[in-house]
Design an enzyme around this catalytic site. Structure first.
Site: not given
Ligand code: CAA
Length: 380
Positions: A268, A363, A367
Site C-alpha cells: 500500500r 475458559e 479477571e
Molecule cells: N486444579 C485442581 N484443583 C483445583 C484447581 C485446579 N486448577 N483450582 C481449584 N481447585 C480446587 C481447590 O483446591 C479447592 O479444593 P479443596 O476445597 O479440596 O481445597 C476447590 O477446587 C475449590 O477451589 P476454590 O476455592 O479456589 O474455588 P473458587 O470458587 O474460589 O473458584 C475459580 C476458583 C478459579 C474462580 C474457578 O471458579 C474458575 O476457574 N472459574 C472460571 C470458570 C471458567 O473458566 N469457565 C469457562 C467455561 S468453559 C468454556 O468456556 C469452554 C468453551 O466452550 C470454550
C-alpha cells in the site's frame, strides 16, 4: 536452555499451516457471514489427526506433546479461529479430560471416536448463573442407584449442536458445595436432552454456541467420571490445560493479524512510498512483533510445563491472560494499518478483531486468570 523446535515440531507446524491455507482460507469469510459450522473442514481435521493430537495412539490419537498441539493451534487460528476453538475444546477439554480421568470402559467407548474425529465433544460447565463462579452449579444430578437424573440448563456451549458427546458438570449434593459436584458423559440422543437456541455472536461465528437443556435425563452411573464428588476438580484441572489451547488460539489470531498488516504495508502506497516506510506504521509493526514474541514465549512455557509434568495452572493462566490481550491489541492495530480497507471483510483483519475478543472471555475471563495467578503467587 534451548529455544529450537525439533524437526517433528516443525513438520507438524508446517502441516497445520498448509492445511489452514489450502482448506480453511477458502470460504472463511462466507462461513463467518452466514454463521455456518465448518462441517467439511472439521471432517478433514479429524482425518488429519488434529482433533485428538495429544491422545495416546492406543485410543486413536496422535500421541503428540502439548508443544505440537499449540503449534498447530497457532497456525489454524491465524486463518480460522472458529475452526480452532473446535480443535481446542475437543483436544484439551474433552479428550484430555476423558483420557486423564475416565476409566477404561469410558475411554474405549468414547475416547477413540472423539480422538479420530468420528465424533465431536463439548464441555458443559457454564450456566446462566454460573459462568466465572463455577462452584454455583444449578444443574442437578440426583443419584437413583444405578443412574442419575439430570436437570438444568447450560449456556454458551461450544459445539453445542454439532457434538455427539457432552461432558456435563452438575451438582449432586448441594450441602457439600464444590465437593458435591460431578462430571458426566451425556450422549446426544439421551431422552430429555435438548439443544436450545444458537447464539448470534460477534466473533468465532463459524463455531456453534448453544444453550442446552436437560429435562430428567437418565444418565447411567457408569457415565460418571472419577470418584463421587470429583467433578469440580475435574473441571478445574481440565480448564487449566484448556487455557493453554486458548492462549495458542489468541497467539494465532495475533500473528495472523500482524502478518496481514505487515504484508499490506509493503504494497500500500501513501505520500509517495509504501506505508511500511513511514515510522508511524513501522513502529506499529515493531510493537506487534515484540508483543507476539513475548506471548509466544509464555504459551510455549506453559505447554512445556505440561509436557514436563510441572504444575501449569499459573503458567497457562499467564499465557492466556497475556496472549489474549496481545490478540486484541494486535488485531485493532492491524485494522488501523489497513485504514479503510481494514473495515472491509475481504481483508480479513476485521474478522480477526472480532474473533480476538472471545479469547479474553471464554475458559475464564482475564479477571479469572488474574485470580488463578495471584492465588498461585500467594499460596506459600
Ligand atoms: N486444579 C485442581 N484443583 C483445583 C484447581 C485446579 N486448577 N483450582 C481449584 N481447585 C480446587 C481447590 O483446591 C479447592 O479444593 P479443596 O476445597 O479440596 O481445597 C476447590 O477446587 C475449590 O477451589 P476454590 O476455592 O479456589 O474455588 P473458587 O470458587 O474460589 O473458584 C475459580 C476458583 C478459579 C474462580 C474457578 O471458579 C474458575 O476457574 N472459574 C472460571 C470458570 C471458567 O473458566 N469457565 C469457562 C467455561 S468453559 C468454556 O468456556 C469452554 C468453551 O466452550 C470454550
Amino acid at each position: 536452555m534451548d529455544f529450537k523446535l525439533t524437526e517433528e515440531h516443525i513438520m507438524i507446524r508446517d502441516a497445520a499451516r498448509d492445511f489452514a491455507k489450502t482448506e480453511l482460507l477458502p470460504g472463511v469469510i462466507e462461513r463467518d457471514e452466514k454463521q455456518e459450522f465448518p462441517t467439511e473442514q472439521v471432517k478433514k481435521m479429524g482425518e488429519l489427526g488434529f482433533l485428538g493430537m495429544m491422545v495416546s495412539p492406543e485410543y486413536g490419537g496422535g500421541g503428540m506433546d502439548t508443544v505440537s498441539y499449540v503449534l498447530a493451534m497457532e497456525e489454524i487460528s491465524k486463518i480460522d479461529a472458529s475452526c480452532s476453538v473446535i480443535v481446542s475444546v475437543n483436544n484439551s477439554l474433552v479428550c484430555w479430560g476423558l483420557e486423564t480421568y475416565g476409566n477404561e470402559a469410558q475411554k474405549k467407548k468414547y475416547l477413540t471416536k472423539l480422538a479420530t474425529g468420528e465424533s465431536i465433544g463439548a464441555f458443559c460447565l457454564s450456566e446462566p448463573e454460573a459462568g466465572s463462579d463455577a462452584t454455583s452449579q444449578r444443574t442437578t444430578a440426583i443419584d437413583k442407584g444405578d443412574h442419575y437424573i439430570l436437570n438444568g440448563t447450560k449456556n454458551w456451549i461450544t459445539n453445542g449442536s454439532s457434538a455427539d458427546y457432552y461432558l456435563v458438570i452438575a451438582q449432586t449434593d448441594r450441602e457439600k458445595k464444590h465437593k458435591g459436584i460431578n462430571a458426566f458423559i451425556v450422549e446426544k440422543g439421551m431422552e430429555g436432552f435438548e439443544v436450545g437456541p444458537k447464539e448470534q455472536k460477534l466473533g468465532i461465528r463459524g463455531s456453534d454456541t448453544h444453550t442446552l437443556n436437560f429435562n430428567d435425563v437418565k444418565v447411567p452411573k457408569e457415565n460418571r467420571i472419577g470418584e463421587d464428588g470429583f467433578g469440580f476438580k475435574f473441571a478445574m484441572k481440565t480448564l487449566s490445560g484448556g487455557r493453554i489451547g486458548i492462549a495458542a488460539q489468541a497467539l494465532g489470531i495475533a500473528s495472523g493479524a500482524y502478518e496481514l498488516a505487515r504484508d499490506y504495508s509493503k504494497i500500500r502506497k501513501a505520500f509517495g512510498t509504501e506505508i511500511c516506510n513511514h515510522q508511524a506504521i513501522a513502529f506499529k509493526l515493531a510493537d506487534m512483533h515484540t508483543e507476539i514474541t513475548a506471548a509466544r514465549h509464555l504459551v510455549m512455557k506453559a505447554a512445556w510445563d505440561k509436557d514436563q509434568g510441572n504444575n501449569y495452572d499459573m503458567s497457562g493462566a499467564m499465557a492466556k491472560l497475556f496472549a489474549s490481550k496481545v490478540a486484541m491489541d494486535t488485531a485493532v492495530e492491524a485494522v488501523q494499518v489497513h485504514g479503510g480497507n481494514g473495515y472491509v471483510k475481504e481483508y480479513h483483519v476485521e474478522r480477526l478483531m472480532r474473533d480476538a475478543k472471545i479469547t479474553q472471555i471464554y475458559e475464564g475471563t482475564s479477571e479469572i486468570q488474574k485470580i488463578v495467578i495471584s492465588r498461585g503467587l500467594l499460596k506459600d
